[in-house]
Design a protein around this motif. Sequence first.
Motif, PDB file in Angstrom:
ATOM      1  N   ILE A  64       0.773  -1.105   0.001  1.00 17.61           N
ATOM      2  CA  ILE A  64      -0.109  -0.082  -0.116  1.00 17.61           C
ATOM      3  C   ILE A  64       0.848   1.114   0.089  1.00 17.61           C
ATOM      4  N   VAL A  65       1.839   1.243   0.879  1.00 19.96           N
ATOM      5  CA  VAL A  65       2.752   2.432   0.948  1.00 19.96           C
ATOM      6  C   VAL A  65       3.489   2.494  -0.540  1.00 19.96           C
ATOM      7  N   GLY A  66       4.159   1.430  -0.805  1.00 20.68           N
ATOM      8  CA  GLY A  66       4.500   1.586  -2.110  1.00 20.68           C
ATOM      9  C   GLY A  66       3.973   1.948  -3.329  1.00 20.68           C
ATOM     10  N   THR A  67       2.810   1.378  -3.419  1.00 21.16           N
ATOM     11  CA  THR A  67       1.787   2.111  -4.578  1.00 21.16           C
ATOM     12  C   THR A  67       1.550   3.616  -4.404  1.00 21.16           C
ATOM     13  N   LEU A  68       1.523   4.035  -3.171  1.00 22.28           N
ATOM     14  CA  LEU A  68       1.012   5.279  -2.877  1.00 22.28           C
ATOM     15  C   LEU A  68       2.463   6.352  -3.161  1.00 22.28           C
ATOM     16  N   LEU A  69       3.529   5.840  -2.709  1.00 22.86           N
ATOM     17  CA  LEU A  69       4.752   6.793  -2.987  1.00 22.86           C
ATOM     18  C   LEU A  69       4.940   6.493  -4.634  1.00 22.86           C
ATOM     19  N   GLY A 201      -5.146   6.471 -11.808  1.00 21.23           N
ATOM     20  CA  GLY A 201      -5.539   5.110 -12.249  1.00 21.23           C
ATOM     21  C   GLY A 201      -4.814   4.177 -12.687  1.00 21.23           C
ATOM     22  N   ARG A 202      -4.034   4.714 -13.823  1.00 23.96           N
ATOM     23  CA  ARG A 202      -3.224   3.958 -14.719  1.00 23.96           C
ATOM     24  C   ARG A 202      -1.829   3.688 -13.712  1.00 23.96           C
ATOM     25  N   CYS A 203      -1.151   4.467 -12.932  1.00 27.35           N
ATOM     26  CA  CYS A 203      -0.207   4.324 -12.110  1.00 27.35           C
ATOM     27  C   CYS A 203      -0.551   3.149 -11.037  1.00 27.35           C
ATOM     28  N   VAL A 204      -1.677   3.383 -10.502  1.00 32.48           N
ATOM     29  CA  VAL A 204      -2.171   2.357  -9.388  1.00 32.48           C
ATOM     30  C   VAL A 204      -2.116   0.926 -10.061  1.00 32.48           C
ATOM     31  N   ALA A 205      -2.669   0.636 -11.305  1.00 26.59           N
ATOM     32  CA  ALA A 205      -2.802  -0.477 -11.964  1.00 26.59           C
ATOM     33  C   ALA A 205      -1.788  -0.929 -12.447  1.00 26.59           C
ATOM     34  N   GLU A 206      -0.654  -0.252 -12.956  1.00 26.22           N
ATOM     35  CA  GLU A 206       0.319  -0.729 -13.755  1.00 26.22           C
ATOM     36  C   GLU A 206       1.110  -1.798 -12.978  1.00 26.22           C
ATOM     37  N   SER A 226      14.458   3.284  -1.960  1.00 20.37           N
ATOM     38  CA  SER A 226      14.245   1.777  -1.507  1.00 20.37           C
ATOM     39  C   SER A 226      13.589   1.057  -2.610  1.00 20.37           C
ATOM     40  N   PRO A 227      13.598  -0.101  -2.770  1.00 20.25           N
ATOM     41  CA  PRO A 227      12.803  -0.951  -3.765  1.00 20.25           C
ATOM     42  C   PRO A 227      11.395  -1.111  -3.249  1.00 20.25           C
ATOM     43  N   THR A 228      10.573  -1.187  -4.066  1.00 25.08           N
ATOM     44  CA  THR A 228       9.172  -1.615  -3.429  1.00 25.08           C
ATOM     45  C   THR A 228       8.234  -2.820  -4.351  1.00 25.08           C
ATOM     46  N   ARG A 229       7.059  -3.093  -3.629  1.00 22.71           N
ATOM     47  CA  ARG A 229       5.993  -3.686  -4.562  1.00 22.71           C
ATOM     48  C   ARG A 229       4.985  -3.173  -4.614  1.00 22.71           C
ATOM     49  N   THR A 230       4.301  -2.721  -5.584  1.00 25.29           N
ATOM     50  CA  THR A 230       3.019  -2.161  -5.622  1.00 25.29           C
ATOM     51  C   THR A 230       1.793  -3.235  -5.704  1.00 25.29           C
ATOM     52  N   MET A 231       0.814  -2.656  -5.144  1.00 26.89           N
ATOM     53  CA  MET A 231      -0.485  -3.558  -5.061  1.00 26.89           C
ATOM     54  C   MET A 231      -0.719  -4.478  -6.375  1.00 26.89           C
ATOM     55  N   ALA A 232      -0.497  -3.699  -7.416  1.00 25.66           N
ATOM     56  CA  ALA A 232      -0.801  -4.453  -8.730  1.00 25.66           C
ATOM     57  C   ALA A 232       0.090  -5.589  -8.886  1.00 25.66           C
ATOM     58  N   ILE A 233       1.524  -5.228  -8.587  1.00 22.89           N
ATOM     59  CA  ILE A 233       2.367  -6.431  -8.758  1.00 22.89           C
ATOM     60  C   ILE A 233       2.056  -7.371  -7.528  1.00 22.89           C
ATOM     61  N   LEU A 255      -7.442  -2.761  -4.242  1.00 20.07           N
ATOM     62  CA  LEU A 255      -7.201  -1.748  -5.208  1.00 20.07           C
ATOM     63  C   LEU A 255      -8.349  -0.986  -6.046  1.00 20.07           C
ATOM     64  N   ILE A 256      -9.531  -1.896  -6.018  1.00 22.38           N
ATOM     65  CA  ILE A 256     -10.842  -1.040  -6.497  1.00 22.38           C
ATOM     66  C   ILE A 256     -11.217  -0.056  -5.521  1.00 22.38           C
ATOM     67  N   THR A 257     -11.053  -0.516  -4.188  1.00 20.65           N
ATOM     68  CA  THR A 257     -11.574   0.400  -3.152  1.00 20.65           C
ATOM     69  C   THR A 257     -10.764   1.737  -3.354  1.00 20.65           C
ATOM     70  N   LEU A 258      -9.377   1.684  -3.421  1.00 16.96           N
ATOM     71  CA  LEU A 258      -8.396   2.728  -3.549  1.00 16.96           C
ATOM     72  C   LEU A 258      -8.755   3.865  -4.543  1.00 16.96           C
ATOM     73  N   ILE A 259      -8.894   3.195  -5.770  1.00 13.58           N
ATOM     74  CA  ILE A 259      -9.277   3.901  -7.014  1.00 13.58           C
ATOM     75  C   ILE A 259     -10.437   4.584  -6.829  1.00 13.58           C
ATOM     76  N   PHE A 260     -11.378   3.880  -6.207  1.00 19.70           N
ATOM     77  CA  PHE A 260     -12.779   4.775  -6.009  1.00 19.70           C
ATOM     78  C   PHE A 260     -12.720   5.841  -5.177  1.00 19.70           C
ATOM     79  N   LEU A 261     -11.946   5.658  -4.019  1.00 22.33           N
ATOM     80  CA  LEU A 261     -11.686   6.681  -3.117  1.00 22.33           C
ATOM     81  C   LEU A 261     -10.854   7.880  -3.609  1.00 22.33           C
ATOM     82  N   ILE A 262      -9.784   7.561  -4.557  1.00 18.48           N
ATOM     83  CA  ILE A 262      -8.757   8.575  -5.031  1.00 18.48           C
ATOM     84  C   ILE A 262     -10.005   9.367  -5.877  1.00 18.48           C
ATOM     85  N   ASN A 263     -10.722   8.697  -6.571  1.00 19.09           N
ATOM     86  CA  ASN A 263     -11.938   9.649  -7.596  1.00 19.09           C
ATOM     87  C   ASN A 263     -12.676  10.520  -6.690  1.00 19.09           C
ATOM     88  N   VAL A 264     -13.199   9.832  -5.597  1.00 19.57           N
ATOM     89  CA  VAL A 264     -14.150  10.513  -4.744  1.00 19.57           C
ATOM     90  C   VAL A 264     -13.544  11.835  -4.049  1.00 19.57           C
TER      91      VAL A 264
END
Length: 278
Positions: A64-69, A201-206, A226-233, A255-264
Amino acid sequence: MKISARTSQNIAKVIIWSAALLVIVILLAIILYILAKGIPVLSWQFLTEIPRNMGRSGGISSSIVGTLLVTSVAVIVAMPFGIGTAFYLTEYTRESRITRIIRFSAESLAGIPSIVYGLFGFIFFVTYLKLGWSVLSGGLTMAIMILPTIIRTSEEAIRTVPNLYREVGYSLGATKWQTITKTVFPSALPGIANGVILSIGRCVAETAAVMLTAGSALRMPTSLFSPTRTMAIHFYILAREGISIENAYGTAALLITLIFLINVVFNMLVNRFIAKGR
């Protein structure tokens, strides 16, 4: 047999509405299926613990942190360049060979597969600049990937602002910069925001581009290097390797919930900004 105009219009309406309804049904079916499988997995432990045993146990807090960063770096870098380029193309120059080259380049970049961006990011950021597999390498690669989207959507949003707004500003003695910042930008902001949301949305899902540049480390990232792993990976690896299908569904649901919250949240901020401008 000749079909009347009213009949042909009704047939067209039925076809159009049927196509739209089919798309909505398919989209809802996919989302509801993933949520139904993933929501039971979500828990406070799942959200706050670091993955253990290759993701079979523990949570996904580091992902989660890696995705946001990675997403934050990409948007912070790409947004000023993309919006600035759009304003240059629409407000500060006339149609010329240079503008056509810029638009053609943006359209060409938008059509490049993400794996090619990942290969470029690996060669340039990871290897040549010696940034290594890191949040910064992944974010900069994603910034290049989403730049065409921000440019094109922002340009179209700016073009929808009536020229009357600009003429009124000039007639009141405002400079071009004042007219852009006080009139054009607030009017075009909803369209620009939609482009930014699409980019987020594209960044989060890539997966492909981020995997080659940010890595897939399970530990919590402590800095931009630092290396990281996103939620999509994380979801991709869990599902592909068959490590834990349950945790994969949980990651997908989050992931779906996060993208929805970002949009809202983004739409709320944009609407509040527009309301203050009025």
